[in-house]
Enzyme design. Structure first.
Site, mmCIF file in Angstrom:
data_model
loop_
_atom_site.group_PDB
_atom_site.id
_atom_site.type_symbol
_atom_site.label_atom_id
_atom_site.label_comp_id
_atom_site.label_asym_id
_atom_site.label_seq_id
_atom_site.Cartn_x
_atom_site.Cartn_y
_atom_site.Cartn_z
ATOM 1 C CB CYS A 257 -0.573 -0.294 1.211
ATOM 2 S SG CYS A 257 -2.186 -0.904 1.486
HETATM 3 N N1 LIG Z 1 -2.793 -6.307 1.700
HETATM 4 C C1 LIG Z 1 -2.987 -4.971 2.908
HETATM 5 O O1 LIG Z 1 -2.864 -4.208 3.777
HETATM 6 C C2 LIG Z 1 -4.626 -3.775 1.929
HETATM 7 C C3 LIG Z 1 -4.694 -3.030 2.899
HETATM 8 C C4 LIG Z 1 -6.298 -2.311 2.217
HETATM 9 C C5 LIG Z 1 -6.090 -2.625 1.232
HETATM 10 N N2 LIG Z 1 -5.623 -2.968 0.605
HETATM 11 C C6 LIG Z 1 -5.950 -2.463 -0.745
HETATM 12 O O2 LIG Z 1 -6.754 -4.476 -2.004
HETATM 13 C C7 LIG Z 1 -6.804 -5.043 -3.108
HETATM 14 C C8 LIG Z 1 -6.443 -6.444 -3.079
HETATM 15 O O3 LIG Z 1 -4.499 -6.550 -1.976
HETATM 16 P P1 LIG Z 1 -3.859 -7.567 -1.200
HETATM 17 O O4 LIG Z 1 -2.703 -7.228 -0.453
HETATM 18 O O5 LIG Z 1 -5.331 -8.214 -0.533
HETATM 19 O O6 LIG Z 1 -3.638 -8.167 -3.060
HETATM 20 P P2 LIG Z 1 -3.309 -10.236 -2.839
HETATM 21 O O7 LIG Z 1 -2.422 -9.847 -3.916
HETATM 22 O O8 LIG Z 1 -2.881 -10.366 -0.874
HETATM 23 O O9 LIG Z 1 -4.331 -11.260 -3.072
HETATM 24 C C9 LIG Z 1 -5.264 -10.554 -4.768
HETATM 25 C C10 LIG Z 1 -6.093 -11.807 -5.029
HETATM 26 O O10 LIG Z 1 -6.966 -11.670 -6.035
HETATM 27 C C11 LIG Z 1 -6.485 -12.918 -6.799
HETATM 28 N N3 LIG Z 1 -6.398 -12.042 -8.629
HETATM 29 C C12 LIG Z 1 -5.856 -11.481 -9.255
HETATM 30 N N4 LIG Z 1 -6.693 -11.811 -10.296
HETATM 31 C C13 LIG Z 1 -7.934 -11.669 -9.923
HETATM 32 C C14 LIG Z 1 -9.348 -11.743 -10.668
HETATM 33 N N5 LIG Z 1 -9.179 -11.518 -12.110
HETATM 34 N N6 LIG Z 1 -9.995 -13.474 -10.559
HETATM 35 C C15 LIG Z 1 -10.088 -13.675 -8.851
HETATM 36 N N7 LIG Z 1 -8.813 -13.318 -8.389
HETATM 37 C C16 LIG Z 1 -8.313 -12.951 -8.720
HETATM 38 C C17 LIG Z 1 -4.417 -13.243 -6.791
HETATM 39 O O11 LIG Z 1 -4.533 -14.155 -7.309
HETATM 40 C C18 LIG Z 1 -4.555 -12.656 -4.724
HETATM 41 O O12 LIG Z 1 -5.594 -13.834 -3.990
HETATM 42 C C19 LIG Z 1 -5.479 -4.064 -3.313
HETATM 43 O O13 LIG Z 1 -5.802 -2.562 -4.096
HETATM 44 C C20 LIG Z 1 -4.678 -3.000 -2.289
HETATM 45 O O14 LIG Z 1 -4.501 -1.631 -1.965
HETATM 46 C C21 LIG Z 1 -4.088 -4.013 0.612
#
Ligand SMILES: NC(=O)c1ccc[n+]([C@@H]2O[C@H](COP(=O)([O-])OP(=O)(O)OC[C@H]3O[C@@H](n4cnc5c(N)ncnc54)[C@H](O)[C@@H]3O)[C@@H](O)[C@H]2O)c1
Length: 415
Positions: A257
């Site tokens: 992030c």
């Molecule tokens: N990690 C954090 O602390 C956090 C906190 C707040 C917001 N976010 C935001 O949330 C969003 C997700 O982050 P995250 O950390 O969970 O990412 P992540 O990489 O841990 O998880 C995302 C998942 O989505 C899957 N994916 C990708 N494309 C896909 C599709 N077309 N269909 C189905 N699944 C699909 C991936 O394989 C992965 O498992 C981002 O925008 C991030 O900026 C993250």
């Protein structure tokens, strides 16, 4: 309710579990087949969700790679990654791919919510046109909203339930549907006037952290020149009961992030001939911090009459923050790379990161490697390590996290 979650990562899986815990039927669409198999066999890949939590929700949560299963859901929440391209511009590929897949299964009356962090305008300008390719109209045939995820992996004092949730829908009816959805799992839902306001609120939260971390990192570099203990200064300022919020310096910013999100807003601002200087400056300062840390290790070795080249440097913690194994954008990796390029023999110990294939390294045994190292650097202060014992055993200890405050030893150097 039957709820679909797209993307079962750090954000999607805890959300899916929260909905299942509240008694809903949850289907998680995930493109990574290993994740699907693991979850359906009861194994979690996310530290905040242990296998017991998965077992407790049982059949109410199921992972799938088949998007057609989302057609029977009343609400679908998108939690896919929003990273940067190689030239540090927003990479919406995952989001647009999932929108295209969803437009093929979208049904009348469904609610779609985007949770992925992104720039203001994404929901309306990028997501909406793709979804409407289904022939259905947002606001009448289906509902669309943005609700930012505020999860902080590893944190236990605030959870999905107790962290207030922001929602902004395309129309008042969209907002109302989103509010009702999150009231199933959140104690407080705060309604905003638009998806854009909700998108920008999330970016403000992260940019606020990025700017303040840059401020204390710059102060740490200045204190190093002035010979003043930056930790003493911050501890002192933090005694003011109002008008000051504590941020600690460190080896730089990591995670999915903070190093990424400011660039999303800077990109959008440039479209409007606006150059947000605080954001760019904070990014610049935070990016120099790993190099400053390497220089600090080099100087400490020099004082011990050892060149960095050929010295054994043991890094403690390589994940981007304490208590988690996430290495995305971690400053620990930048420090390890730079040290190796300068000829140091780099090793690391991290109870949360078993190996770093890109560097050809695996976490070493702490006891054995401590006494053999010419320098030990605390990069990420995992709570399970005993820093007093480490200070006693290391020939030279460099602390970039301030966890050795209170320890007085000749072999100890602090940021
Ligand atoms: N990690 C954090 O602390 C956090 C906190 C707040 C917001 N976010 C935001 O949330 C969003 C997700 O982050 P995250 O950390 O969970 O990412 P992540 O990489 O841990 O998880 C995302 C998942 O989505 C899957 N994916 C990708 N494309 C896909 C599709 N077309 N269909 C189905 N699944 C699909 C991936 O394989 C992965 O498992 C981002 O925008 C991030 O900026 C993250």
């Amino acid at each position: 309710m039957k709820i679909g979650i797209v993307g079962l990562g750090y954000v999607g899986l805890p959300l899916a579990v929260a909905f299942a815990e509240a008694g809903n039927e949850v289907v998680g669409l995930e493109v990574n087949s290993r994740t699907v198999q693991g979850l359906n066999a009861g194994h979690s890949h996310i530290e905040d969700i242990d296998d017991a939590k998965l077992a407790a929700v049982g059949e109410r949560l199921r992972a799938t790679a088949n998007q057609a299963e989302l057609a029977s859901c009343e609400a679908i929440v998108i939690c896919v990654p929003t990273p940067l391209t190689g030239s540090r511009e927003p990479d919406l590929t995952y989001l647009l791919d999932s929108a295209t897949a969803l437009s093929g299964v979208l049904q009348p009356e469904q609610l779609l919510v985007l949770e992925s962090t992104t720039y203001p305008g994404t929901t309306r300008e990028r997501l909406l046109p793709i979804l409407e390719e289904s022939g259905l109209r947002a606001g009448t045939d289906f509902h669309l909203a943005f609700s930012p995820e505020r999860i902080d992996p590893g944190r236990t004092d605030y959870t999905v339930r107790t962290t207030p949730k922001l929602v902004g829908g395309l129309t008042p009816a969209c907002t109302e549907r989103a509010r009702a959805l999150y009231e199933l799992i959140c104690e407080q839902v705060i309604v905003l006037s638009s998806p854009e306001a909700a998108e920008l609120s999330k970016l403000l939260e992260n940019i606020f952290r990025s700017v303040n971390i840059a401020l204390v990192n710059e102060l740490a570099q200045l204190c190093d020149r002035l010979g003043i203990d930056v930790w003493e200064v911050i501890d002192a300022a933090a005694t003011k009961p109002f008008g000051f919020m504590r941020f600690d310096p460190g080896p730089g910013m990591g995670g999915h992030c903070l190093p990424v999100d400011p660039f999303y807003l800077a990109f959008k601002a440039r479209e409007h001939d606006f150059y947000p200087e605080f954001i760019e400056l904070a990014g610049k300062v935070n990016q120099t911090q790993p190099a400053f840390c390497v220089e600090r290790i080099q100087r400490a070795l020099n004082e011990a009459e050892k060149p960095l080249k050929g010295s054994k440097v043991l890094l403690l913690g390589v994940s981007y923050k304490a208590g988690v194994g996430d290495i995305r954008e971690s400053p620990g990796l930048k420090i390890a790379h730079r040290l190796a390029n300068l000829g140091a023999e780099v090793s690391y110990h991290d109870p949360h990161v078993a190996e770093l294939p890109e560097l050809g390294l695996a976490s070493v045994d702490l006891q054995q490697s401590l006494s053999a190292a010419d320098a030990v650097a605390i990069v990420t202060a995992h709570p399970e390590l005993d820093y007093e014992r480490i200070a006693a055993a290391a020939a030279l200890l460099i602390d970039f996290r301030g966890v050795t405050r209170g320890i007085d030893a000749a072999n100890l150097v602090r940021l």
